[in-house]
Write a protein that holds these residues in place. Structure first.
Motif, PDB file in Angstrom:
ATOM      1  N   THR A  68       0.833  -1.209   0.000  1.00  9.87           N
ATOM      2  CA  THR A  68       0.000   0.000   0.000  1.00  9.87           C
ATOM      3  C   THR A  68       0.863   1.253   0.000  1.00  9.87           C
ATOM      4  O   THR A  68       0.586   2.229  -0.705  1.00  9.87           O
ATOM      5  N   LYS A  69       1.933   1.232   0.792  1.00 11.12           N
ATOM      6  CA  LYS A  69       2.827   2.395   0.882  1.00 11.12           C
ATOM      7  C   LYS A  69       3.464   2.701  -0.475  1.00 11.12           C
ATOM      8  O   LYS A  69       3.467   3.844  -0.936  1.00 11.12           O
ATOM      9  N   PHE A  70       4.025   1.678  -1.102  1.00 10.90           N
ATOM     10  CA  PHE A  70       4.717   1.901  -2.375  1.00 10.90           C
ATOM     11  C   PHE A  70       3.740   2.251  -3.493  1.00 10.90           C
ATOM     12  O   PHE A  70       4.062   3.067  -4.367  1.00 10.90           O
ATOM     13  N   GLU A  71       2.570   1.667  -3.475  1.00 10.06           N
ATOM     14  CA  GLU A  71       1.576   2.006  -4.493  1.00 10.06           C
ATOM     15  C   GLU A  71       1.137   3.457  -4.391  1.00 10.06           C
ATOM     16  O   GLU A  71       0.795   4.073  -5.402  1.00 10.06           O
ATOM     17  N   SER A  72       1.207   4.008  -3.186  1.00 18.39           N
ATOM     18  CA  SER A  72       0.857   5.422  -3.017  1.00 18.39           C
ATOM     19  C   SER A  72       1.865   6.341  -3.684  1.00 18.39           C
ATOM     20  O   SER A  72       1.594   7.529  -3.897  1.00 18.39           O
ATOM     21  N   LEU A  73       3.044   5.799  -4.033  1.00 21.46           N
ATOM     22  CA  LEU A  73       4.086   6.579  -4.714  1.00 21.46           C
ATOM     23  C   LEU A  73       4.148   6.249  -6.205  1.00 21.46           C
ATOM     24  O   LEU A  73       5.139   6.538  -6.867  1.00 21.46           O
ATOM     25  N   ASP A  74       3.086   5.625  -6.732  1.00 26.67           N
ATOM     26  CA  ASP A  74       3.012   5.250  -8.154  1.00 26.67           C
ATOM     27  C   ASP A  74       3.977   4.129  -8.515  1.00 26.67           C
ATOM     28  O   ASP A  74       4.421   4.035  -9.664  1.00 26.67           O
ATOM     29  N   PHE A  75       4.270   3.266  -7.552  1.00 35.58           N
ATOM     30  CA  PHE A  75       5.073   2.090  -7.831  1.00 35.58           C
ATOM     31  C   PHE A  75       4.152   0.909  -8.132  1.00 35.58           C
ATOM     32  O   PHE A  75       3.058   0.797  -7.572  1.00 35.58           O
ATOM     33  N   ILE A  76       4.609   0.056  -9.030  1.00 38.31           N
ATOM     34  CA  ILE A  76       3.894  -1.186  -9.322  1.00 38.31           C
ATOM     35  C   ILE A  76       4.452  -2.268  -8.412  1.00 38.31           C
ATOM     36  O   ILE A  76       5.669  -2.480  -8.350  1.00 38.31           O
ATOM     37  N   VAL A  77       3.579  -2.948  -7.691  1.00 36.60           N
ATOM     38  CA  VAL A  77       4.002  -3.994  -6.759  1.00 36.60           C
ATOM     39  C   VAL A  77       3.446  -5.334  -7.236  1.00 36.60           C
ATOM     40  O   VAL A  77       2.241  -5.549  -7.245  1.00 36.60           O
ATOM     41  N   SER A 113       4.299 -22.154   1.159  1.00 35.51           N
ATOM     42  CA  SER A 113       4.885 -22.493   2.459  1.00 35.51           C
ATOM     43  C   SER A 113       5.466 -21.292   3.192  1.00 35.51           C
ATOM     44  O   SER A 113       5.574 -21.298   4.414  1.00 35.51           O
ATOM     45  N   TYR A 114       5.862 -20.281   2.439  1.00 41.64           N
ATOM     46  CA  TYR A 114       6.493 -19.107   3.031  1.00 41.64           C
ATOM     47  C   TYR A 114       5.646 -17.867   2.740  1.00 41.64           C
ATOM     48  O   TYR A 114       4.650 -17.934   2.021  1.00 41.64           O
ATOM     49  N   GLY A 115       6.068 -16.746   3.314  1.00 42.82           N
ATOM     50  CA  GLY A 115       5.392 -15.501   3.000  1.00 42.82           C
ATOM     51  C   GLY A 115       5.583 -15.132   1.539  1.00 42.82           C
ATOM     52  O   GLY A 115       6.538 -15.570   0.881  1.00 42.82           O
ATOM     53  N   ASN A 116       4.672 -14.334   1.011  1.00 49.14           N
ATOM     54  CA  ASN A 116       4.777 -13.904  -0.377  1.00 49.14           C
ATOM     55  C   ASN A 116       5.963 -12.961  -0.566  1.00 49.14           C
ATOM     56  O   ASN A 116       6.325 -12.215   0.345  1.00 49.14           O
ATOM     57  N   GLN A 117       6.563 -13.001  -1.753  1.00 51.99           N
ATOM     58  CA  GLN A 117       7.648 -12.082  -2.106  1.00 51.99           C
ATOM     59  C   GLN A 117       7.053 -10.892  -2.871  1.00 51.99           C
ATOM     60  O   GLN A 117       6.037 -11.037  -3.550  1.00 51.99           O
ATOM     61  N   LEU A 118       7.680  -9.731  -2.771  1.00 50.90           N
ATOM     62  CA  LEU A 118       7.229  -8.547  -3.492  1.00 50.90           C
ATOM     63  C   LEU A 118       8.324  -8.062  -4.435  1.00 50.90           C
ATOM     64  O   LEU A 118       9.491  -7.974  -4.046  1.00 50.90           O
ATOM     65  N   VAL A 119       7.944  -7.756  -5.668  1.00 51.91           N
ATOM     66  CA  VAL A 119       8.847  -7.150  -6.646  1.00 51.91           C
ATOM     67  C   VAL A 119       8.263  -5.776  -6.988  1.00 51.91           C
ATOM     68  O   VAL A 119       7.114  -5.674  -7.418  1.00 51.91           O
ATOM     69  N   ILE A 120       9.061  -4.734  -6.783  1.00 54.80           N
ATOM     70  CA  ILE A 120       8.543  -3.363  -6.806  1.00 54.80           C
ATOM     71  C   ILE A 120       9.390  -2.483  -7.719  1.00 54.80           C
ATOM     72  O   ILE A 120      10.620  -2.486  -7.625  1.00 54.80           O
ATOM     73  N   GLN A 121       8.741  -1.724  -8.580  1.00 56.46           N
ATOM     74  CA  GLN A 121       9.444  -0.693  -9.345  1.00 56.46           C
ATOM     75  C   GLN A 121       8.435   0.359  -9.799  1.00 56.46           C
ATOM     76  O   GLN A 121       7.238   0.097  -9.898  1.00 56.46           O
ATOM     77  N   HIS A 122       8.940   1.559 -10.064  1.00 61.45           N
ATOM     78  CA  HIS A 122       8.068   2.660 -10.458  1.00 61.45           C
ATOM     79  C   HIS A 122       7.483   2.391 -11.841  1.00 61.45           C
ATOM     80  O   HIS A 122       8.115   1.773 -12.695  1.00 61.45           O
ATOM     81  N   ILE A 159      12.843   6.641  -0.889  1.00 61.97           N
ATOM     82  CA  ILE A 159      12.155   6.839  -2.166  1.00 61.97           C
ATOM     83  C   ILE A 159      11.140   7.975  -2.074  1.00 61.97           C
ATOM     84  O   ILE A 159      11.048   8.820  -2.975  1.00 61.97           O
ATOM     85  N   LEU A 160      10.398   7.997  -0.974  1.00 54.91           N
ATOM     86  CA  LEU A 160       9.416   9.071  -0.767  1.00 54.91           C
ATOM     87  C   LEU A 160      10.086  10.441  -0.830  1.00 54.91           C
ATOM     88  O   LEU A 160       9.596  11.367  -1.509  1.00 54.91           O
ATOM     89  N   CYS A 161      11.211  10.566  -0.159  1.00 54.96           N
ATOM     90  CA  CYS A 161      11.890  11.866  -0.104  1.00 54.96           C
ATOM     91  C   CYS A 161      12.544  12.231  -1.441  1.00 54.96           C
ATOM     92  O   CYS A 161      12.563  13.409  -1.810  1.00 54.96           O
ATOM     93  N   LEU A 162      13.049  11.248  -2.160  1.00 54.18           N
ATOM     94  CA  LEU A 162      13.562  11.530  -3.501  1.00 54.18           C
ATOM     95  C   LEU A 162      12.439  12.082  -4.378  1.00 54.18           C
ATOM     96  O   LEU A 162      12.610  13.082  -5.077  1.00 54.18           O
ATOM     97  N   LYS A 163      11.309  11.429  -4.293  1.00 48.45           N
ATOM     98  CA  LYS A 163      10.171  11.830  -5.123  1.00 48.45           C
ATOM     99  C   LYS A 163       9.673  13.222  -4.747  1.00 48.45           C
ATOM    100  O   LYS A 163       9.402  14.064  -5.616  1.00 48.45           O
ATOM    101  N   GLN A 164       9.560  13.486  -3.460  1.00 45.75           N
ATOM    102  CA  GLN A 164       8.992  14.754  -3.011  1.00 45.75           C
ATOM    103  C   GLN A 164       9.947  15.930  -3.164  1.00 45.75           C
ATOM    104  O   GLN A 164       9.524  17.084  -3.098  1.00 45.75           O
ATOM    105  N   THR A 165      11.229  15.628  -3.385  1.00 38.15           N
ATOM    106  CA  THR A 165      12.191  16.721  -3.611  1.00 38.15           C
ATOM    107  C   THR A 165      12.580  16.849  -5.090  1.00 38.15           C
ATOM    108  O   THR A 165      13.536  17.539  -5.427  1.00 38.15           O
TER     109      THR A 165
END
Length: 382
Positions: A44-53, A60-69, A123-129
């Motif tokens: 949810t956090k990364f999607e709020s920055l226009d990232f695709i997750v 058996s294990y937790g899900n993995q996340l692959v994230i990029q803008h 990432i948030l601060c890079l984007k906002q600056t």
């Protein structure tokens, strides 16, 4: 970078609150529910920055996340962080997040819940600056690093193709040093089958698996060579059924560490040789296991990446030092693929994997600024 620094200073309490939220969720390597909850929050956090997750489902294990803008095109920087901890279910409730002075405590607070927060806010601060470095990174948040990345190693290897740099967000050492070399590690098991007999009435009919194992343990420990960075440790043993019975079974569990990739074949040959030799006639030995991670060796590529990080540190007033460590991490995967890799880019902490694990709170915003600066610099080095 003044704008970045000011923004991070303004968000330092917000960042710590997110660390608290994540620490208070149990996410041991086998706690799929907790890991997926962590993943959901970060998604949810990364999607709020226009990232695709992209969620890579696991059974058996937790899900993995692959994230990029969404505007990223063939990003050349890979960032890897893990969402799992070593702690069992119920630990977060037993000893939740707390602050004492300039330190925060709680399960996984340094290794590596605070690194997840660092990454998002960098990432948030890079984007906002108005910086665009975030468009050149791809992120993997995996769920099983603490148990050797059995389900995520192939994912990391796949996404590492064509990457030029890999930034691994394990915590910095207690003195703030980054990690530029790690020993390779593997786990093995020696099973010995003997012949049971009554130790008082007819001991001559028995063939002690424990006695055979004792000889092998001594031989295994002789493989240790501190000068060459080789460690062989029989950390657990098991065997026997009763004190008055000659043991028909015994087992040893072995941790192996190496400093150079070429040592892997050498140590495997020596393990097999020891297990092939029989000290007690009538016993049979079986060796199983493997090397889980190759060593992360410091090389020219590492030094060039480290120099860029040092320049970034100089710009923001942080002296960058580096060190080697015996522990393993996902850095070994990217390093083994020939990618320039530096680890320990998370905040400063200590006593990982223990009840006294802590985060140096001032380092959270400091290392976030460093990571943002490094990403921005590397983004221009395609």
């Amino acid at each position: 970078m003044r704008a970045l620094k000011d923004l991070l200073y303004a968000k330092r309490m917000e960042m710590l609150q997110l660390v608290e939220r994540l620490v208070n969720i149990d996410s041991g390597s086998h706690s799929k529910k907790g890991i997926d909850e962590i993943g959901s929050i970060l998604k949810t956090k990364f999607e709020s920055l226009d990232f695709i997750v992209d969620t890579v489902e696991q059974q058996s294990y937790g899900n993995q996340l692959v994230i990029q803008h969404r505007d990223a095109h063939q990003p050349h920087i890979l960032v890897v962080a893990h969402m799992d901890t070593v702690f069992p279910e119920g630990t977060a409730q037993k000893r939740p997040f707390k602050v004492k002075g300039n330190r925060a405590y709680g399960p996984g607070v340094a290794d590596m819940k605070s690194s997840l927060v660092e990454l998002f806010y960098a990432i948030l601060c890079l984007k906002q600056t108005g910086q665009t470095g975030y468009k050149h990174i791809q992120i993997i948040l995996n769920s099983d690093e603490e148990i050797g990345s059995p389900s995520s190693a192939s994912l990391i290897s796949e996404k590492a193709v064509n990457k030029k740099f890999a930034l691994i967000l394990e915590p910095a050492r207690t003195d703030g040093s980054l990690v530029t070399a790690r020993r390779g590690c593997g786990q093995f098991k020696v099973d010995i089958a003997g012949v049971a007999a009554h130790s008082g009435i007819e001991p001559e009919k028995g063939r002690s698996a424990i006695e055979e194992l004792a000889h092998k343990i001594i031989a295994l420990h002789r493989l240790n060579d501190q000068q060459k960075g080789i460690s062989v440790n029989v950390g657990m043993i098991d065997g026997g059924s009763a004190v008055n019975t000659i043991a028909s079974h015994a087992a040893a569990f072995i941790d192996v560490r190496i400093s150079e990739k070429r040592q892997e074949a050498i140590i495997l040959k020596q393990l097999k040789k020891i297990c092939a030799e029989t000290y007690i006639p009538g016993t049979k030995t079986t060796l199983s296991g493997k090397m889980d991670r190759s060593p992360m060796e410091k090389n020219e590529k590492t030094n060039l990446l480290l120099e860029t990080i040092r320049q970034a540190g100089k710009e923001i007033g942080i002296e960058i030092t580096d060190t080697a460590t015996g522990g393993g991490s996902d850095a070994s995967i990217t390093s083994d693929l020939g990618i320039a890799t530096v680890d320990g880019l998370g905040p400063i902490g200590g006593n990982a994997h223990s009840e006294e694990e802590y985060l140096e709170i001032p380092s959270l915003s400091e290392r976030t600024l460093l990571l943002a600066t490094v990403i921005q610099k590397l983004s221009k080095m395609s």
